[in-house]
Design a protein around this motif. Structure first.
Motif, PDB file in Angstrom:
ATOM      1  N   ALA A   7       8.509 -10.429  72.420  1.00 53.98           N
ATOM      2  CA  ALA A   7       7.113 -10.702  72.047  1.00 53.98           C
ATOM      3  C   ALA A   7       6.532  -9.581  71.198  1.00 53.98           C
ATOM      4  O   ALA A   7       5.872  -9.822  70.178  1.00 53.98           O
ATOM      5  N   THR A   8       6.772  -8.350  71.591  1.00 50.95           N
ATOM      6  CA  THR A   8       6.259  -7.203  70.838  1.00 50.95           C
ATOM      7  C   THR A   8       6.897  -7.134  69.458  1.00 50.95           C
ATOM      8  O   THR A   8       6.217  -6.868  68.463  1.00 50.95           O
ATOM      9  N   LEU A   9       8.180  -7.401  69.387  1.00 50.62           N
ATOM     10  CA  LEU A   9       8.883  -7.386  68.109  1.00 50.62           C
ATOM     11  C   LEU A   9       8.312  -8.443  67.166  1.00 50.62           C
ATOM     12  O   LEU A   9       8.054  -8.173  65.989  1.00 50.62           O
ATOM     13  N   GLN A  10       8.080  -9.639  67.684  1.00 55.37           N
ATOM     14  CA  GLN A  10       7.549 -10.710  66.845  1.00 55.37           C
ATOM     15  C   GLN A  10       6.144 -10.375  66.351  1.00 55.37           C
ATOM     16  O   GLN A  10       5.814 -10.592  65.181  1.00 55.37           O
ATOM     17  N   THR A  11       5.312  -9.817  67.210  1.00 55.46           N
ATOM     18  CA  THR A  11       3.961  -9.413  66.818  1.00 55.46           C
ATOM     19  C   THR A  11       4.010  -8.315  65.755  1.00 55.46           C
ATOM     20  O   THR A  11       3.249  -8.331  64.789  1.00 55.46           O
ATOM     21  N   THR A  12       4.928  -7.374  65.925  1.00 52.49           N
ATOM     22  CA  THR A  12       5.075  -6.276  64.963  1.00 52.49           C
ATOM     23  C   THR A  12       5.514  -6.790  63.601  1.00 52.49           C
ATOM     24  O   THR A  12       4.984  -6.373  62.566  1.00 52.49           O
ATOM     25  N   VAL A  13       6.470  -7.723  63.581  1.00 52.79           N
ATOM     26  CA  VAL A  13       6.929  -8.305  62.313  1.00 52.79           C
ATOM     27  C   VAL A  13       5.785  -9.048  61.630  1.00 52.79           C
ATOM     28  O   VAL A  13       5.594  -8.952  60.418  1.00 52.79           O
ATOM     29  N   ALA A  14       4.984  -9.779  62.404  1.00 51.84           N
ATOM     30  CA  ALA A  14       3.888 -10.573  61.841  1.00 51.84           C
ATOM     31  C   ALA A  14       2.824  -9.715  61.176  1.00 51.84           C
ATOM     32  O   ALA A  14       2.160 -10.157  60.232  1.00 51.84           O
ATOM     33  N   SER A  15       2.679  -8.469  61.639  1.00 54.38           N
ATOM     34  CA  SER A  15       1.650  -7.591  61.069  1.00 54.38           C
ATOM     35  C   SER A  15       2.238  -6.441  60.250  1.00 54.38           C
ATOM     36  O   SER A  15       1.523  -5.511  59.871  1.00 54.38           O
ATOM     37  N   CYS A  16       3.529  -6.514  59.950  1.00 55.28           N
ATOM     38  CA  CYS A  16       4.207  -5.424  59.242  1.00 55.28           C
ATOM     39  C   CYS A  16       3.609  -5.191  57.857  1.00 55.28           C
ATOM     40  O   CYS A  16       3.348  -6.139  57.111  1.00 55.28           O
ATOM     41  N   GLN A  17       3.429  -3.919  57.527  1.00 61.88           N
ATOM     42  CA  GLN A  17       2.931  -3.509  56.209  1.00 61.88           C
ATOM     43  C   GLN A  17       3.874  -2.479  55.581  1.00 61.88           C
ATOM     44  O   GLN A  17       3.474  -1.705  54.711  1.00 61.88           O
ATOM     45  N   ALA A  18       5.129  -2.466  56.012  1.00 61.55           N
ATOM     46  CA  ALA A  18       6.068  -1.416  55.621  1.00 61.55           C
ATOM     47  C   ALA A  18       6.477  -1.462  54.150  1.00 61.55           C
ATOM     48  O   ALA A  18       6.883  -0.454  53.597  1.00 61.55           O
ATOM     49  N   CYS A  19       6.403  -2.641  53.524  1.00 59.02           N
ATOM     50  CA  CYS A  19       6.743  -2.732  52.103  1.00 59.02           C
ATOM     51  C   CYS A  19       5.795  -3.707  51.415  1.00 59.02           C
ATOM     52  O   CYS A  19       4.967  -4.348  52.061  1.00 59.02           O
ATOM     53  N   ASP A  20       5.934  -3.850  50.114  1.00 61.52           N
ATOM     54  CA  ASP A  20       5.013  -4.678  49.335  1.00 61.52           C
ATOM     55  C   ASP A  20       5.150  -6.175  49.596  1.00 61.52           C
ATOM     56  O   ASP A  20       4.288  -6.952  49.196  1.00 61.52           O
ATOM     57  N   LEU A  21       6.217  -6.592  50.254  1.00 66.82           N
ATOM     58  CA  LEU A  21       6.389  -8.027  50.506  1.00 66.82           C
ATOM     59  C   LEU A  21       5.284  -8.592  51.392  1.00 66.82           C
ATOM     60  O   LEU A  21       4.998  -9.791  51.336  1.00 66.82           O
ATOM     61  N   LEU A 112      15.279  -4.745  52.059  1.00 63.59           N
ATOM     62  CA  LEU A 112      16.284  -5.041  53.089  1.00 63.59           C
ATOM     63  C   LEU A 112      16.271  -3.946  54.149  1.00 63.59           C
ATOM     64  O   LEU A 112      16.350  -4.221  55.349  1.00 63.59           O
ATOM     65  N   GLY A 113      16.165  -2.714  53.689  1.00 66.44           N
ATOM     66  CA  GLY A 113      16.155  -1.573  54.603  1.00 66.44           C
ATOM     67  C   GLY A 113      14.961  -1.586  55.541  1.00 66.44           C
ATOM     68  O   GLY A 113      15.079  -1.210  56.717  1.00 66.44           O
ATOM     69  N   MET A 114      13.804  -2.016  55.041  1.00 62.93           N
ATOM     70  CA  MET A 114      12.603  -2.058  55.880  1.00 62.93           C
ATOM     71  C   MET A 114      12.743  -3.070  57.019  1.00 62.93           C
ATOM     72  O   MET A 114      12.233  -2.863  58.105  1.00 62.93           O
ATOM     73  N   CYS A 115      13.439  -4.167  56.761  1.00 65.26           N
ATOM     74  CA  CYS A 115      13.621  -5.204  57.786  1.00 65.26           C
ATOM     75  C   CYS A 115      14.843  -4.939  58.667  1.00 65.26           C
ATOM     76  O   CYS A 115      15.022  -5.612  59.683  1.00 65.26           O
ATOM     77  N   ALA A 116      15.672  -3.986  58.289  1.00 66.42           N
ATOM     78  CA  ALA A 116      16.926  -3.738  59.014  1.00 66.42           C
ATOM     79  C   ALA A 116      16.700  -3.396  60.482  1.00 66.42           C
ATOM     80  O   ALA A 116      17.445  -3.843  61.354  1.00 66.42           O
ATOM     81  N   GLY A 117      15.674  -2.636  60.767  1.00 68.48           N
ATOM     82  CA  GLY A 117      15.378  -2.270  62.151  1.00 68.48           C
ATOM     83  C   GLY A 117      15.000  -3.475  62.995  1.00 68.48           C
ATOM     84  O   GLY A 117      15.399  -3.595  64.156  1.00 68.48           O
ATOM     85  N   TYR A 118      14.224  -4.386  62.400  1.00 65.48           N
ATOM     86  CA  TYR A 118      13.839  -5.603  63.107  1.00 65.48           C
ATOM     87  C   TYR A 118      15.063  -6.460  63.405  1.00 65.48           C
ATOM     88  O   TYR A 118      15.234  -6.966  64.508  1.00 65.48           O
ATOM     89  N   LEU A 119      15.903  -6.614  62.394  1.00 67.90           N
ATOM     90  CA  LEU A 119      17.115  -7.424  62.557  1.00 67.90           C
ATOM     91  C   LEU A 119      18.038  -6.805  63.599  1.00 67.90           C
ATOM     92  O   LEU A 119      18.581  -7.504  64.464  1.00 67.90           O
TER      93      LEU A 119
END
Length: 196
Positions: A7-21, A112-119
């Protein structure tokens, strides 16, 4: 990230601002399916419909993938059991990049690197028996390799101690049907790994 629950991971991904995407995000494509599935499918960045629906593998690619899964006795959560196959293994589906790159462009290495931790955390939480890396960016994210797919197919690789089988994304198979036989061979290899 490495201590987060689902749940925390999904919430973090939904609000991620780590890159311009994040500026182009309609919905993040976090993942769908059984979070304790034996099979994990990781695809390339999404088509626009995936970003709109927040699900990986949509449209014709979803139909093709469902048929591929059924052929090896696997199903996505939410699909009704097939008659005579009530004990099918479950699948979890996600993408290497959680936000769709704009204008259908390929993701940059930094994205890709920014999302690597989530994956990585998704894999650690799911603990699948086998991962199918579907497409070159999924392969790059998991294996750190830019080798051509033909060089990587047919061999069992590893990510965080989990066996990884490399194959084509269903969208590519819809464009190049000659590769379907190769994808079938990859699924058979993954089936052997999952049953080992």
């Amino acid at each position: 990230v490495d201590q987060m629950d689902w749940a925390t991971l999904q919430t973090t991904v939904a609000s991620c601002q780590a890159c311009d995407l994040c500026a182009y995000r309609q919905q993040p494509v976090f993942g769908v399916g059984d979070v304790q599935a034996d099979w994990m499918f990781i695809g390339d960045p999404q088509v626009e419909a995936e970003g709109q629906q927040g699900e990986p593998f949509v449209g014709q690619a979803k139909t093709l993938l469902d048929n591929m899964l059924k052929a090896v006795g696997v199903r996505r959560q939410g699909l009704p059991p097939v008659e005579g196959q009530s004990h099918l293994a479950q699948a979890y589906l996600t993408c290497a990049v959680k936000c769709r790159p704009p204008a259908g462009r390929n993701p940059e290495a930094t994205e890709l690197g920014m999302c690597a931790g989530y994956l990585s955390r998704q894999v650690a939480l799911a603990k699948p028996k086998v991962i199918l890396a579907m497409g070159r960016f999924a392969i790059q994210s998991l294996l750190g390799s830019t080798d051509p797919m033909g060089k990587l197919r047919g061999t069992v690789h590893e990510f965080q101690g989990v066996p990884v089988v490399v194959t084509y994304h269903p969208t590519n198979l819809l464009r190049t049907s000659a590769d379907k036989a190769k994808a079938w061979a990859d699924l058979v290899l993954a089936l052997k790994v999952a049953q080992a």
